[in-house]
Structure formats: C-alpha cells, structure tokens
Design a protein around this motif. Structure first.
Motif, short mmCIF file in Angstrom:
data_model
loop_
_atom_site.label_atom_id
_atom_site.label_comp_id
_atom_site.label_asym_id
_atom_site.label_seq_id
_atom_site.Cartn_x
_atom_site.Cartn_y
_atom_site.Cartn_z
N GLY B 32 0.80 -1.23 0.00
CA GLY B 32 0.00 0.00 0.00
C GLY B 32 0.82 1.27 0.00
O GLY B 32 0.26 2.36 0.08
N LEU B 33 2.14 1.14 -0.11
CA LEU B 33 2.99 2.33 -0.16
C LEU B 33 3.02 2.85 -1.59
O LEU B 33 3.42 2.14 -2.52
N GLY B 69 6.39 -6.56 -7.23
CA GLY B 69 6.12 -5.93 -5.94
C GLY B 69 5.32 -4.64 -6.04
O GLY B 69 5.11 -3.97 -5.02
N TYR B 70 4.86 -4.33 -7.22
CA TYR B 70 4.25 -3.03 -7.47
C TYR B 70 3.00 -3.26 -8.30
O TYR B 70 3.06 -3.88 -9.37
N PHE B 71 1.87 -2.77 -7.82
CA PHE B 71 0.60 -3.10 -8.48
C PHE B 71 -0.34 -1.91 -8.33
O PHE B 71 -0.56 -1.42 -7.22
N ASN B 72 -0.85 -1.45 -9.43
CA ASN B 72 -1.74 -0.30 -9.42
C ASN B 72 -1.13 0.91 -8.70
O ASN B 72 -1.80 1.59 -7.93
N GLY B 73 0.15 1.12 -8.91
CA GLY B 73 0.80 2.31 -8.38
C GLY B 73 1.21 2.23 -6.92
O GLY B 73 1.65 3.23 -6.33
N LYS B 74 1.09 1.04 -6.34
CA LYS B 74 1.47 0.90 -4.93
C LYS B 74 2.23 -0.40 -4.72
O LYS B 74 2.08 -1.35 -5.48
N GLY D 116 -5.64 -5.32 1.05
CA GLY D 116 -6.26 -5.23 -0.27
C GLY D 116 -5.31 -4.76 -1.37
O GLY D 116 -5.72 -4.65 -2.53
N PHE D 117 -4.04 -4.52 -1.03
CA PHE D 117 -3.10 -4.03 -2.04
C PHE D 117 -2.35 -5.15 -2.75
O PHE D 117 -1.54 -4.89 -3.63
#
Lengths: 366, 366, 366, 366
Positions: B32-33, B69-74, D116-117
């Motif tokens: 979520g970062l 490690g990165y999905f939809n900008g987070k 959810g991320f």
C-alpha cells in the motif's frame, strides 16, 4: 535489539555490569580445537585495568567459566559458552544517577528506549565491561588465524594530542607485531609512549579523561578475503569496531588523508617482488574493492575520552525535568585506549575469520 | 559472498557493469505504499553524471523497470524488484586490461578470489554503477522516513585539499537540508563550492582525479533508535557506508577530533529546552551508547580519489608475471564525490529504517 | 553449525547433558515485561519426568538461574539469559558406550561429524535435556501471546497404536485448551488416556519404548500472520518442530489425509458468521498460502519411540570395526511424548511470535 | 515478509503470476561453475504442464534470462540472477475474483494482510508459478551435488487414494533414481502409474482435483551433514518443503508410522558391511540427531488437491460481506503432484548444499 552477530561464526553476547555476570556464546567453531587458555587469559589481562595508576581501581578479575562446548580440553563442536561472574560491584555508587543521566553515556537514550526498565547500574548492558567476552571470542579467533600465520597487532597511535608515527604500511612485519603484543603499553616509539602515560596520569589527577587512536595491522591474510558491497572487509570490520563502546571513527589505509590526494598518488601501483604481486605503496590499507589484496591490512580506530569523569557536569533530572549538576563518583579509567587493544584486535580477528570461513569452511581449523 | 543485507528490510543486489543489467530486490516493505517515482528518478539523476564537465561522459540513462512488488501504483507486499538495463557499454575498452589490473581497483584481488572467472569489464559487479540500485532502495527508505519528518541531507565538506565549514551539529535545521537536497553541488558556502568545481575541472585536464568528504546530517530521529553492540547506529551505518565503493573512512560527531579532546570537553552536557532534553554540544553526533539521543545525527564519509585516471600507471601482467605500464582509456569521473551524495543518503536511510522497523514494525508506514 | 534461530526473537541455545549446564539466550524481547516465573516453572515441570512410573527416574531439577536481561522483576531490554546447572549426572553410565553408538541416537553421525571430539556423555549437546531451555523461551513467548488472547494447547493423539479422536478443527475452543493445559496427561478422552498410560507402563516393564503423536491447536491468531514461501507459517513452525529430538513428521490441518481428498472436499469454503469471515471446514489447519486465515491453527507432530531401551541391541565398535551387542543401562523414559507437550507448545509460540513481531514490532508487548 | 532464504547459499525470490516476470537471485555460488543449461531446462520442463491432458492448458514457456552472475558460460562469483518473463497471462479471468476469495487459496488472508493491495491476479506472488525460479536454483544445487555423486530422485507414491509401494529405504540405488529422473510420470510400478494418470483425467472431467504424495530419496550424502537443533537436516528440509505451495505434511524415514512402533523395532541397529558402518533397517530415513548417517535420506511430502476447481464453491464477498457462489474459470491443473517433482528435488538439493557448504566451504565446487 540484537546481541547476535555473524554469518559463519555466530556470537551471542549477554550480561550487565552489575548483574550476575556477563558472557558470550560462540557457534560455528569446529570440534577438536585445543583452546589456548593461557592466550585467552593473557588477552583478557591486557583488557584489565593494567596498573593502579593508569586505569580504574576496580578489581575486575574476569575469571571465566566455560559453560559448554568444551570437553577434555578441546572444543566439542557444540556452542562454546563463556560466563564471567560479576564480583566487587558497588551498585550503590549508581543508584543516585538513576534519573540524572551521565553526559556521554548511554543512560539517557537507554532510559527512553527501554522506558526506564534498563539496568542503569554501571551502564548495565552498555558497560565497557561487556568487551571482556568479546576479547575471549576474539582471542579464539586470533588463535585460529595464527594457524595460518595471520597475526594482528596494534599500537597506540595517539593519546589526547600526542601522536607517534604511523606504521609503515608496506614494510610492517611480524617481528613488530610480536613486540607490540608483548607490551603493556604498545607503541612504536617508547619515548612517545612515556609522554602518553604521563599525560594520562596528569589528566587523571585533574579528574578528567582522554581519548586516543589505535592503529592496527593484520599480516598474512590471503588475497581475496571479503566480498563486494555488503560483505566488504571494511564493512565487516567497521561493523564490529563501531560495536565497541567509545569508538567514533574508523578509517582504512590512508583513510581521511586519501581525500586530499590525487588518484595518481592514492592508487597503489603494482610491482612484482620475487614472483609475487605487491604494491609499492599501501594507501588502500590492503583492501581493494572490499577484498584483501595481500598487502598488510591497516586500519585506525578513534576512541572518544572516557565519559565518566570526576568533574562536575550539567545534566537533567529526567522525572523532575530540571537541570542539575552531577559529579560521578566511583572508580573510572582516565583513558580506556590501552585496554581497548585486545578488544580491537579480537573483533578484527572475528570479522576476518568469519569471512575466511565463508569461502573455505572450517575443515582447515585444527 | 553475499549480496544480501538487512534484518527487517532486506536487500539483494545484483548485476555487472557491462552485463545485461543491474538491480535490487527489496523485501520487507509493507503493502500500500505509493512510491514517489519522481523522487526516485530525482535521486537517481543526482547520482548520474551531472554535467559533461564535472564527470564521466558516459550516457548512463539509468531508467529503471519495476519487475515485481508493485501493483496499481502501490507496493503490493511482495518483494519489490528493480532492473536497470545496461546500454551504451563499450566493453572493448576493457578487454586489454583483463590481465593487467588497474591500480586502486578490485581487479587484482577479484582475479585471485574468483580464479579469473570474474567479469572484469568495467569492474563487473564491483563497478560504482551498482550504486544506482542502492540509490533506488535508499530513495524509498527516505520517502518512508519523511512520513515521520526524518530528513537526511549532505554537503560536500571537502574536495581534495579544499575544505568548507562543517555543519553546526546543534543548530542544523530542516531548511538547510532542503536547500542542500535541491542543489546540484551541495555546499554550505557557494564560494568554496565554486573553488571545488574549478579544482575538479583542472584535475580532469591533468588526467588525474580527486577524492573528498561528505558530511551528512539526519534530523528528526526519535530517541532510542539502535541497540548496544552489534546493532549500534554507528555499526549499522558504517556497515553500509563502507559497502560504497571508494569509501575509506567514516566518523560520527566530532569523530577523530574527539581523540584530542578531554572528557570534560567531549561529553555533551544536558539541558532542558522547552521541556525537552537536549545537549548543549553534539560531539557524539547524536549517538550515545549506539542509540540515537534526539540530537542531529552527524557523520562524515571519506572518499578516495577515483582510481581510474588517464595518466600512465605501473601494474603487472598477471599471467606473464611482468611489470607493465597501462593507461586507462574510456570515460571516467575525475571526482565521484558529488555523485555519491544520494548513495550516502540512501544507505543511511536504509540503515535507520531497518532499525526503526525493528522496534515498531511496519504498521506505521502508509 | 548453528545454535542460533530467529529473525526478530533470536535464540542461542547451549550446553550438554553432562557438562556444567545448559541454557539459552533470548534477544529481542522488549523491556518492562514482567516474567510470569510461576508459569515458566509450571511449563518446565510439565517437561520434567512426571511420575516415577511413566518416565525416567532421573532427578532433573531444572531449576533455572537468570543470568542477564532481568532487573527488578522485569526484562530490561538486553539479552535474557537462562542457565540450568547440571546435577545428578552419572557420566559413568555412558563411558562404555563411547565407541559403540546407541542405535537411534546421534552418537554415530556425531562421532563422524566432530571427529570423535563430541561430548558423548548422555548424548551431549544432542540430549533431549536441551529442550528444557526451549521450554523456558517458549513459555515466555506463550505469556506474550496470551496478552492477545492467543493460546496454544495440545493433546496426546496417540501412543503406540492407541489413538483418540482428533480435535474438531472448527469448534475447538479456549475452554478445551485450558483443560488440556491443566492436565498431567492431556487427552480429550480420559479412558483412552488411561489405556495409553497402561501401555507405557507395560512397555517399560518390557524394557522397550513407545512413540506417539501430539496434536496442537493455536486459537486467537489474527488473519495474515506469516508470509509466502520462506516465511510461511508451516515453514516456520516445521523448522522448530523438527529441531525437537525424536520428531520425524509434521502435518498441518488434515495433513497426509488431504492427499486422498478431492479439491471439492479439501477446499475450506467460506461463510459469514456474525459479520466475520469463517470457513465451514478447516482442512487447511488455519493456514492458506502460508498465512493464517483466522481459523484454529492445527498441526500434528510425530515422535519416534525413545531410542534408549534396556533390550539388547546390535551395534558396531567404531574403532575395532566389529559388530557388538549393547544393553543401555541407566534411567530412560519409555515414552517421551507426554513430556514433549510443553516443548511443542513452546516452540510453536516462538515461531508465531517471531512472525507477529515482524509486522507489528514489539511496541504492543507490555 | 521475507523472500530471502539461506545461510551460505542465499536465495531471493520475486515476482507475481501476472506481473512483468518472476525470478530469483542466488548468492554464494563460487566462480567458475559451468552451468548445465540443458539440465536447468530439463528440470524446468518437468515442472511445466506436461501434457494437455494431465495438466493446465496454459502455455507457460518458462524461458529464462540470466541477468547477472554469468560470464563466458560460467558463474563469475557475483549474484546469479534469473528472470522468467510473464507471457500468455489472461488477467481478465481473475478480475471478478478480486473480492470473492477462492477457497483453499491465499486470497483471503493475503487481502487482509496486505490491506487489499496484494496483486490478486492468479494468486500474485503466492502463485505456484513462483516455483519455477526455485526449480532453476534447485537444478544448480543438484548439479553441484552430483559432482560428489549425491543424487536426488522421487516417485509419485500416491495420487488420491491410489498408493504404490514405498522405496526400499536400505537398498534404493542410483539406477532407480536415474530411471525416475528420466520418467515423465515417475513411479516404481508402471501399472499403478497408469491408474493414477487415469484417475487424474477422470477427475479433470469432473472439474475437480486431486492431491498426492511424493517420496524422495537422496543417495550419496556423507555422514554428519546437518547440525543439532536449529540446523537439523529435518528442520532445514522441512522449512523449504513447506515453502512449496500446497504442501501440508512432511515426514522422514518411517515418519508417522514410527509412532506405532516400539523402540526395539524403530531403532536402526548397526552392522559392518565391507568395513563400512551401516544400519540394517532405515526407519530414521538416514537422519539421526538431525545429522545424516550415511544411509539413504528418505522423506515424503504431502500435497493437498489443487484448490482451483471448476465446480461451484461457496465463498464470501469481502466488501459486501455476503455469501456468494463462485466458479473458477481459466485453465488449471487437476493435480500438481507430477509437476512438483523437480520443485521438491530442487529445494532438497538447496537445503543440503547449504548445510554441506557450512562445513566445507565452496572450494570443492568446480
């Protein structure tokens, strides 16, 4: 958090200055190693208050008990454990300092970090006394390295503003190291050494303290010990050197002086000597790209003055939130640099042994 | 051996200067970062050859690909991976140096350690180019620390023999840090900065190189980060700082100068300021007993001169066992100190973040 | 090599069965934790020979000394160390077994691995006695988990060929756990428990031994403990469970029975219960993808029969290279399964605590 | 958190099923190792969907790119990195499952853990696809072990309720292993193997799935690999075996059957065979006290049925908090057990290699 260090040789350190005892567990030593207990005791005695004049009056006997890992005079392959029981502690000296942190000590941040639950007596787990178990582990590492003619020696490069000459980083030899290890106050220049000792006594009279610099050389290392980046020889050594209380600077080879040189001066150019690759200078301190290059490994360790001094100092009362003045009673070293010699040499041996085992395993240790 | 570092945030670095690419895997980041990609690019651009005059002419684009490690900008909670593909490499420049190690480089010990199987092109895995992935990881750590108002900034304290003033270790503030981070050549004294840049250009003309010193400050740290002994703040920081190629010295607070002081000068005495515990001096550089004490954390990093110089140098032919002369061709930095700023700040952020997470976990990172 | 385990809570185990003592160092505990010494003693007493009939006649007092990390009744933030001194050891019993390895024991591979330098008395470092320090560390972990209503309990699912019913993996509750923890011979079905105990006594008469299975449940875990791959809950738990001497099998949820099911049976389908996500079955044992899913965590641990038996056995003389017969004298447990309960529960608590701290730090521990 | 494993050989795994790619970084390999790329590809092809009938219809090409650590056909001593780019992914299949977790998958606990991320497409980082990089690393470990005549082979002991005979744990030999490694569906009894394959096809028709058991043998291990407690061979192997998705049970030697035996049956008694110490039975699976004893190392790994099935299943909508029914579309394996063979063998090789290097270093690897 961690009192655990090492990849191949693992150390677990424990204990507090005024608790039951202090000690260390060493994992990863092979079985069948005959410990040179005399050498262990000798190294420990180098760390002890050497003379009533130069250092603390406390009678730290530092007699160690081997709790495990040792059978019939040899390591048995399981974790080797040392315990040094605490005696002759005068905790009363510290009780009044509980909420008035001593300047230069860990007292204040430890009080915050541990919410006041830390053992504040004599610095507790932060005490320089905890270096005694490091000396024991380090002496074993030195004993093992000596099997391969790898030796480690140091001289007191400086005390306060007094400085003696540095090692000749190319020509430093085993005889010099041997001489230094036999000395109670190891210096290259005895006259400078006397000046240093006089200065320590003078400052002691003044209830003040001094810092200093140790310069250390490691001879006999093979080429290629260490790894790039996170296991560079510098990283590995500095990690342990900065674990020693009071250390505030570490440099390798010509260190900070290198920043004033040009590449054409700083680069150690190569030559062939009797079929061996050597360098004509040794500004890099025997380390290039994080790896040993076969030249003497040279580093310097800066110690701040002992923070415990008899003079009045300004501090705060942590609960009352007031400024107060304290005078530290008790018996303290005016300069811990001479006693730090076996600690520095010991942790250097541990760092290097850990790196050597990484490549070669422990099969060669006998 | 190890290209792996960290307890809570773990880094795995990989790649060679002239191979397919270089990169880093970062484990331990929470999900979520939202990565500040602009900041990552900015930090990376600070490491890049800044101007054709001051540094190497190579066109290192350093465009990074996020492999995982990165999905939809987070961040998504799984290992975050960066790849920087290598382009614009001229391996031919290096072929002739294969068996004639460059003075001051890892070439010779790497040749021995890896039995000649190392990728010698441009230093291979030892290349300063590998600091680019460290900058990426470090920028993320800085971004996270900034959520708690912890900021890290540096100035070029010295280049060659030129020195500017040190930070005021008590009064250094966030505005100063902000200014330094916005500068292409961060100094406190612009006039001194111009002298330094002139010197670099002059030495470049002379086909030689320069070293220098960075001084770094970390503001906003809570009290009690770090642990005694093996996880002291000094140990943790020095470990990573010495992992940076060309670093040969590290000191905290007044560092080596402390060795000349008396305890009564060196001890940072306490006072109450607006109900807060502070110290009136900051010789300890914000670290006591291995723990942060709430004062600015200050350290200095010494860089040797770039070993790649255009002047003739003496080396040996490793196979023929003969002394020979080499001139290093190709494009090289006369001084890497300015480019090292984001590397030093990045690894400092990583070391401190790792220690903070140890106590507080990752739940606070948002 | 390693006697060190853990990422956030680190354990260092040491000692030999007939040496000076055994113990453990625990790093990573926060300061200010009031140890429940009664609970520690209770757990330790569950591991002790419970009655003269069911287990060994040795008088293992297992009184522990806290060497460090404990101040004024609370942890002080530095490594917490326990020492259990060895008493009542009859080393003479073992001397004649030195070169005739006992079947089922570590004697032979230890003799080879350590080149004969291992402490062979009573198994030395391999002794089941070393589980006592694990119980101490595990009891502390259980005490901490209980602060969050996370409880761990086990029943003896089987001894020899006798089996009782398994836990209801969906409905198992805290009351059942509480009952089991209060029992000296924890079973769900007392009649079966009596049969088991009778069987143990019978086999003891026959100078033979029995193995068995423990089934363990952990209630109250939050969703999302653990990580994919190398830190899966199964990996972490199994690592420590298989560190317990005599454990030869571990399964989670329906375990090996799952191999006979179809996906449509094995999948734990979801339902909403009072606004909470639950599953209607619990074949996965509360773990999906290596993470806890909020259902009871269930696992089974298989213990082989105690290898020390009074019957004659065939072995070899390692030096003479001859086949010989031995009878093991001394006092041995006919079945260690009942005594293993606090060991299994303790290491489970340690593994889970280590994973929880990874995400949440130690700030919540009070 | 951690995607990092290992003490001497370190793995960093990364990637998601439907992201850019998946891969692994391997640190600690010596330089100069000529990778057997054909063997790597062969092992990878054993993991691939073998035939359109028995497994998923997805076209997972699994062509790997070596990003670093490899130079002129040999390892170069720096971290060896593999990248498998993702192709042929149909992420649309998963979008509708985002908030309706699939029973038996990590979806639900991952959604909670990562708030959810997480990348939910195809299980993201939890996907069985991540075992492909493990197979690559494992194949290299197998190649290295083969230099010492250490071989690892498996047979499919059971699929659903069908079982074939176990290995003869004393007489299992290299020829048998060789035969199994050459087989697409490795069984000891071809007739049973056909039954198993028929059963898989039948269950596939029924849109359901099956689990099974692999039994694995490692031959040629020296005596004394492993260490007591935290580095026991069982701990080390189980840690990695349970890192494989779908594994729910692991047992060594006679495993859970040992719990029904008496000590007099279970103990492997010794005999001399041609001057070698052997045991006449092998209930311990070649491991005593956590150390190898020179007998074949035998273990069994239990796989639950593939959780992705075509039948309707009950789940919940995580946001709407309602119970719903889902049918998983897409292409899925009715049984992943045959494809798991190279994964199990690979991680076993990694665990054992890591332990062997601990004692012997990497100097012997050529």
């Amino acid at each position: 958090m961690s009192g655990v260090w090492g990849e191949n040789i693992k150390l677990s350190i424990f204990g507090e200055s005024h608790g039951r005892g202090i000690g260390i567990i060493i994992s990863g030593l092979p079985a069948g190693l005959e410990l040179d207990l005399d050498f262990l005791k000798k190294e420990l005695s180098r760390r002890k208050p050497g003379s009533s004049m130069l250092s603390t009056a406390r009678n730290e006997e530092d007699e160690f008990i081997i709790l495990s890992g040792y059978f019939n005079g040899k390591t048995n392959g399981s974790p080797l454990s040392f315990l040094i029981e605490n005696k002759d502690q005068k905790s009363g000296d510290y009780e009044e300092l509980k909420e008035t942190p001593r300047p230069g000590h860990a007292d204040y941040p430890a009080w915050v970090k541990y919410s006041g639950f830390n053992d504040y007596r004599g610095g507790g787990h932060f005490s320089g006394r905890l270096t005694a178990p490091l000396v024991l582990a380090g002496a074993i590492a030195q004993q093992i390295l000596a099997q391969r003619q790898i030796v480690i020696g140091s001289h007191i490069l400086g005390i306060g503003e007094i400085r003696e000459e540095k090692f000749d980083p190319v020509r430093i030899n085993q005889a010099t190291i041997k001489g230094l290890k036999a000395s109670k106050f190891p210096v290259l220049d005895e006259a400078k050494g006397l000046l240093m000792q006089e200065k320590i006594l003078q400052v002691k009279e003044e209830k003040d303290s001094l810092g200093g610099i140790l310069e250390t050389a490691v001879l006999g290392l093979p080429v290629g010990v260490g790894s790039p980046f996170f296991d560079s020889v510098e990283s590995k050594l500095a990690h342990l050197l900065f674990a020693i209380p009071a250390v505030k600077g570490v440099e390798f080879g010509s260190g900070f002086e290198l920043t004033k040189m040009r590449g054409s001066q700083a680069n150690d150019q190569f030559s062939m000597q009797n079929g061996q690759v050597t360098t004509t200078t040794n500004h890099s301190g025997g380390i290039q790209g994080g790896l040993t290059n076969g030249m003497p490994l040279i580093f310097r360790t800066a110690f701040k003055p002992t923070p415990s001094i008899g003079l009045a100092q300004r501090t705060v009362h942590l609960v009352k939130k007031e400024e107060v003045e304290i005078k530290i009673k008790g018996r303290h070293d005016p300069c811990i640099v001479p006693r730090a010699v076996p600690v520095v040499e010991g942790v250097a041996a541990l760092a290097l042994l850990d790196l050597i085992i990484e490549k070669e395993g422990t099969g060669w240790i006998g």
